[in-house]
Design a protein around this motif. Structure first.
Motif, PDB file in Angstrom:
ATOM      1  N   VAL A  54       0.866  -1.174   0.000  1.00  0.00           N
ATOM      2  CA  VAL A  54       0.000   0.000   0.000  1.00  0.00           C
ATOM      3  C   VAL A  54       0.901   1.221   0.000  1.00  0.00           C
ATOM      4  O   VAL A  54       1.812   1.334   0.828  1.00  0.00           O
ATOM      5  CB  VAL A  54      -0.931   0.038   1.226  1.00  0.00           C
ATOM      6  CG1 VAL A  54      -1.759   1.323   1.238  1.00  0.00           C
ATOM      7  CG2 VAL A  54      -1.849  -1.180   1.237  1.00  0.00           C
ATOM      8  N   VAL A  55       0.663   2.147  -0.925  1.00  0.00           N
ATOM      9  CA  VAL A  55       1.388   3.414  -0.966  1.00  0.00           C
ATOM     10  C   VAL A  55       0.442   4.513  -0.501  1.00  0.00           C
ATOM     11  O   VAL A  55      -0.607   4.730  -1.117  1.00  0.00           O
ATOM     12  CB  VAL A  55       1.902   3.735  -2.383  1.00  0.00           C
ATOM     13  CG1 VAL A  55       2.568   5.112  -2.407  1.00  0.00           C
ATOM     14  CG2 VAL A  55       2.880   2.665  -2.850  1.00  0.00           C
ATOM     15  N   ALA A  56       0.790   5.168   0.603  1.00  0.00           N
ATOM     16  CA  ALA A  56       0.038   6.335   1.066  1.00  0.00           C
ATOM     17  C   ALA A  56       0.637   7.543   0.360  1.00  0.00           C
ATOM     18  O   ALA A  56       1.685   8.054   0.750  1.00  0.00           O
ATOM     19  CB  ALA A  56       0.134   6.461   2.576  1.00  0.00           C
ATOM     20  N   LEU A  57      -0.036   7.975  -0.700  1.00  0.00           N
ATOM     21  CA  LEU A  57       0.508   8.993  -1.596  1.00  0.00           C
ATOM     22  C   LEU A  57       0.075  10.393  -1.178  1.00  0.00           C
ATOM     23  O   LEU A  57      -1.051  10.813  -1.435  1.00  0.00           O
ATOM     24  CB  LEU A  57       0.063   8.721  -3.038  1.00  0.00           C
ATOM     25  CG  LEU A  57       0.455   9.796  -4.066  1.00  0.00           C
ATOM     26  CD1 LEU A  57       1.975   9.933  -4.161  1.00  0.00           C
ATOM     27  CD2 LEU A  57      -0.142   9.479  -5.434  1.00  0.00           C
ATOM     28  N   GLY A  58       0.991  11.111  -0.562  1.00  0.00           N
ATOM     29  CA  GLY A  58       0.781  12.534  -0.347  1.00  0.00           C
ATOM     30  C   GLY A  58       1.530  13.303  -1.419  1.00  0.00           C
ATOM     31  O   GLY A  58       2.656  12.954  -1.765  1.00  0.00           O
ATOM     32  N   LEU A  59       0.908  14.331  -1.944  1.00  0.00           N
ATOM     33  CA  LEU A  59       1.558  15.200  -2.934  1.00  0.00           C
ATOM     34  C   LEU A  59       2.023  16.504  -2.300  1.00  0.00           C
ATOM     35  O   LEU A  59       2.487  17.408  -2.987  1.00  0.00           O
ATOM     36  CB  LEU A  59       0.597  15.492  -4.088  1.00  0.00           C
ATOM     37  CG  LEU A  59       0.126  14.258  -4.866  1.00  0.00           C
ATOM     38  CD1 LEU A  59      -0.987  14.641  -5.843  1.00  0.00           C
ATOM     39  CD2 LEU A  59       1.278  13.591  -5.601  1.00  0.00           C
ATOM     40  N   ASP A  60       1.925  16.599  -0.966  1.00  0.00           N
ATOM     41  CA  ASP A  60       2.263  17.836  -0.271  1.00  0.00           C
ATOM     42  C   ASP A  60       3.742  17.986   0.059  1.00  0.00           C
ATOM     43  O   ASP A  60       4.151  19.014   0.609  1.00  0.00           O
ATOM     44  CB  ASP A  60       1.417  18.008   0.985  1.00  0.00           C
ATOM     45  CG  ASP A  60       1.272  16.750   1.808  1.00  0.00           C
ATOM     46  OD1 ASP A  60       1.818  15.706   1.416  1.00  0.00           O
ATOM     47  OD2 ASP A  60       0.595  16.804   2.853  1.00  0.00           O
ATOM     48  N   ALA A  61       4.573  16.992  -0.273  1.00  0.00           N
ATOM     49  CA  ALA A  61       6.024  17.178  -0.150  1.00  0.00           C
ATOM     50  C   ALA A  61       6.567  18.062  -1.275  1.00  0.00           C
ATOM     51  O   ALA A  61       7.757  18.381  -1.299  1.00  0.00           O
ATOM     52  CB  ALA A  61       6.730  15.824  -0.166  1.00  0.00           C
ATOM     53  N   PHE A  62       5.687  18.466  -2.179  1.00  0.00           N
ATOM     54  CA  PHE A  62       6.068  19.295  -3.333  1.00  0.00           C
ATOM     55  C   PHE A  62       6.626  20.651  -2.887  1.00  0.00           C
ATOM     56  O   PHE A  62       6.161  21.248  -1.917  1.00  0.00           O
ATOM     57  CB  PHE A  62       4.845  19.497  -4.223  1.00  0.00           C
ATOM     58  CG  PHE A  62       5.071  20.389  -5.407  1.00  0.00           C
ATOM     59  CD1 PHE A  62       6.052  20.089  -6.344  1.00  0.00           C
ATOM     60  CD2 PHE A  62       4.294  21.534  -5.584  1.00  0.00           C
ATOM     61  CE1 PHE A  62       6.257  20.914  -7.447  1.00  0.00           C
ATOM     62  CE2 PHE A  62       4.484  22.356  -6.677  1.00  0.00           C
ATOM     63  CZ  PHE A  62       5.477  22.048  -7.608  1.00  0.00           C
ATOM     64  N   GLU A  63       7.590  21.140  -3.638  1.00  0.00           N
ATOM     65  CA  GLU A  63       8.245  22.412  -3.303  1.00  0.00           C
ATOM     66  C   GLU A  63       7.293  23.604  -3.317  1.00  0.00           C
ATOM     67  O   GLU A  63       7.539  24.616  -2.648  1.00  0.00           O
ATOM     68  CB  GLU A  63       9.398  22.668  -4.275  1.00  0.00           C
ATOM     69  CG  GLU A  63       8.990  22.726  -5.738  1.00  0.00           C
ATOM     70  CD  GLU A  63      10.173  22.832  -6.688  1.00  0.00           C
ATOM     71  OE1 GLU A  63      11.299  23.032  -6.195  1.00  0.00           O
ATOM     72  OE2 GLU A  63       9.967  22.710  -7.914  1.00  0.00           O
ATOM     73  N   GLY A  64       6.183  23.508  -4.052  1.00  0.00           N
ATOM     74  CA  GLY A  64       5.239  24.614  -4.118  1.00  0.00           C
ATOM     75  C   GLY A  64       3.954  24.394  -3.347  1.00  0.00           C
ATOM     76  O   GLY A  64       3.015  25.171  -3.477  1.00  0.00           O
ATOM     77  N   ASP A  65       3.887  23.331  -2.530  1.00  0.00           N
ATOM     78  CA  ASP A  65       2.676  23.068  -1.765  1.00  0.00           C
ATOM     79  C   ASP A  65       2.482  24.156  -0.707  1.00  0.00           C
ATOM     80  O   ASP A  65       3.455  24.670  -0.142  1.00  0.00           O
ATOM     81  CB  ASP A  65       2.773  21.703  -1.081  1.00  0.00           C
ATOM     82  CG  ASP A  65       1.483  21.297  -0.406  1.00  0.00           C
ATOM     83  OD1 ASP A  65       0.634  20.688  -1.088  1.00  0.00           O
ATOM     84  OD2 ASP A  65       1.302  21.611   0.795  1.00  0.00           O
ATOM     85  N   PRO A  66       1.226  24.523  -0.405  1.00  0.00           N
ATOM     86  CA  PRO A  66       0.990  25.572   0.588  1.00  0.00           C
ATOM     87  C   PRO A  66       1.587  25.300   1.959  1.00  0.00           C
ATOM     88  O   PRO A  66       1.889  26.247   2.695  1.00  0.00           O
ATOM     89  CB  PRO A  66      -0.544  25.639   0.661  1.00  0.00           C
ATOM     90  CG  PRO A  66      -1.016  25.139  -0.662  1.00  0.00           C
ATOM     91  CD  PRO A  66      -0.021  24.098  -1.079  1.00  0.00           C
ATOM     92  N   PHE A  67       1.763  24.026   2.338  1.00  0.00           N
ATOM     93  CA  PHE A  67       2.325  23.735   3.657  1.00  0.00           C
ATOM     94  C   PHE A  67       3.842  23.930   3.713  1.00  0.00           C
ATOM     95  O   PHE A  67       4.408  24.074   4.784  1.00  0.00           O
ATOM     96  CB  PHE A  67       1.948  22.321   4.102  1.00  0.00           C
ATOM     97  CG  PHE A  67       0.558  22.248   4.667  1.00  0.00           C
ATOM     98  CD1 PHE A  67       0.290  22.676   5.961  1.00  0.00           C
ATOM     99  CD2 PHE A  67      -0.487  21.771   3.902  1.00  0.00           C
ATOM    100  CE1 PHE A  67      -0.985  22.619   6.480  1.00  0.00           C
ATOM    101  CE2 PHE A  67      -1.778  21.709   4.422  1.00  0.00           C
ATOM    102  CZ  PHE A  67      -2.029  22.140   5.716  1.00  0.00           C
ATOM    103  N   GLY A  68       4.507  23.915   2.586  1.00  0.00           N
ATOM    104  CA  GLY A  68       5.893  24.335   2.503  1.00  0.00           C
ATOM    105  C   GLY A  68       6.869  23.606   3.404  1.00  0.00           C
ATOM    106  O   GLY A  68       7.784  24.219   3.953  1.00  0.00           O
TER     107      GLY A  68
END
Length: 346
Positions: free
Chosen positions: A277-291
């Motif tokens: 199972v892959v828990a896929l978060g896309l928020d590690a992205f350099e431009g994500d609002p959580f930074g």
């Protein structure tokens, strides 16, 4: 790749605010997240499928009866309180989990909600239940012989414990998928690549040796969820050695993330699971609002490829990732590389 999503049902949940440093802010876990990801997946040639209703069984395999009853009924009970807020938001929390179980709606909200980031509104339970159905459908599709499935879960789930919501999460969809896969596989691994540590997933399996939990995330020493996700947390009792946390410094880029992931995947291979199972978060992205981290769009492609190179039957479960210009591009990169790697493997 088949994409499972009950879009209209999963969009009913619409939290309006959460507290940031004590101040109310618009809640970023909005229905548009799902729309944007679907708009990305469909033109890329992925087959969008409506999940079947699997009932409460997959949820009950992970969560306690008290908690399931709370999620199903709390909004209606809360709405009867004079002058209550429009959404269920806790204002009190016990200092321990072995406290007496309260009868009041206010007390139960505090008992079952770790923070103020997961308000429950009039349609929340419907969306929560169908998000879990989406995860279960993806897992059943893989059990039926598909090499991979993408469960576009929303709301997300990896911060949810057996009886505790938190961080936009209510039912732990990755755990739901893992338990469905356990029906046919003696061992299952969960790899979480979200920006935030999958503390609920860790907690659910912390004393078990049949599900290996691995999380690559921003170091929680100064980042949510703060109290979990540190490298020394390795499991307890029968689960000792079956939990691996790989925290990264704030701002870590592709090389650091991929290096930590490679370390985690060595443990997956040593565990020899039957499915992943892959828990896929896309928020590690350099431009994500959580930074928190600085993974590039190309980096998500490399993450997808490395996971696919394991050659395991895989359920990809959507976790975090918030609205920004490259939100859909990051999913495209991940899924495309995952498909390409699997085709080469076969």
């Amino acid at each position: 790749m088949k994409v499972f999503c009950a879009a209209e049902r999963q969009k009913i949940h619409y939290p309006r605010s959460f507290l940031v440093n004590g101040a109310p802010q618009p809640n970023p876990e909005v229905p548009e997240r799902l729309d944007r990801l679907l708009q990305t997946a469909a033109p890329a040639g992925h087959d969008i499928a409506e999940p079947s209703d699997h009932g409460l069984g997959p949820i009950a395999a992970v969560h306690t009866p008290d908690y399931v009853r709370f999620l199903a009924n709390i909004y209606e009970r809360w709405a009867r309180i004079p002058d209550a807020s429009a959404e269920v938001i806790p204002n009190i929390h016990p200092d321990r989990r072995d406290a007496s179980y309260p009868l009041s709606a206010v007390g139960q909200a505090g008992y079952h909600m770790a923070d103020t980031a997961c308000p429950i509104g009039p349609g929340s339970w419907e969306s929560i239940r169908w998000s879990a159905n989406t995860a279960a459908a993806g897992a059943h599709h893989v059990l039926d012989g598909a090499p991979v499935a993408y469960a576009l879960c929303r709301p997300p789930g990896h911060h949810a414990f057996t009886d505790l919501a938190g961080g936009f999460c209510f039912v732990n969809n990755a755990a739901v998928a893992a338990m469905v896969l356990r029906g046919d596989h003696e061992r299952v691994a969960i790899v979480d690549v979200d920006l935030h540590h999958g503390n609920g997933t860790q907690g659910i399996f912390y004393r078990r040796a049949d599900v290996l939990t691995i999380s690559v995330h921003a170091d929680p020493v100064r980042f949510y969820p703060f109290f979990w996700g540190h490298a020394h947390e390795r499991g307890e009792g029968p689960g000792l050695g079956y939990n691996l946390n790989l925290p990264l410094p704030r701002g870590a880029q592709d090389d650091a993330f991929l290096g930590a992931l490679d370390c985690g995947l060595e443990s997956v291979e040593a565990f020899a699971p039957g499915a992943l199972v892959v828990a896929l978060g896309l928020d590690a992205f350099e431009g994500d609002p959580f930074g928190g981290l600085s993974v590039t769009t190309g980096g998500f492609g490399q993450i997808g490829q490395r996971l696919a190179d394991l050659g395991l039957p895989t359920v990809i479960v959507q976790e975090g990732g918030y609205l920004c210009d490259a939100f859909g591009d990051n999913l495209t990169a991940f899924l495309a590389s995952s498909d390409a790697a699997r085709d080469a493997f076969r």
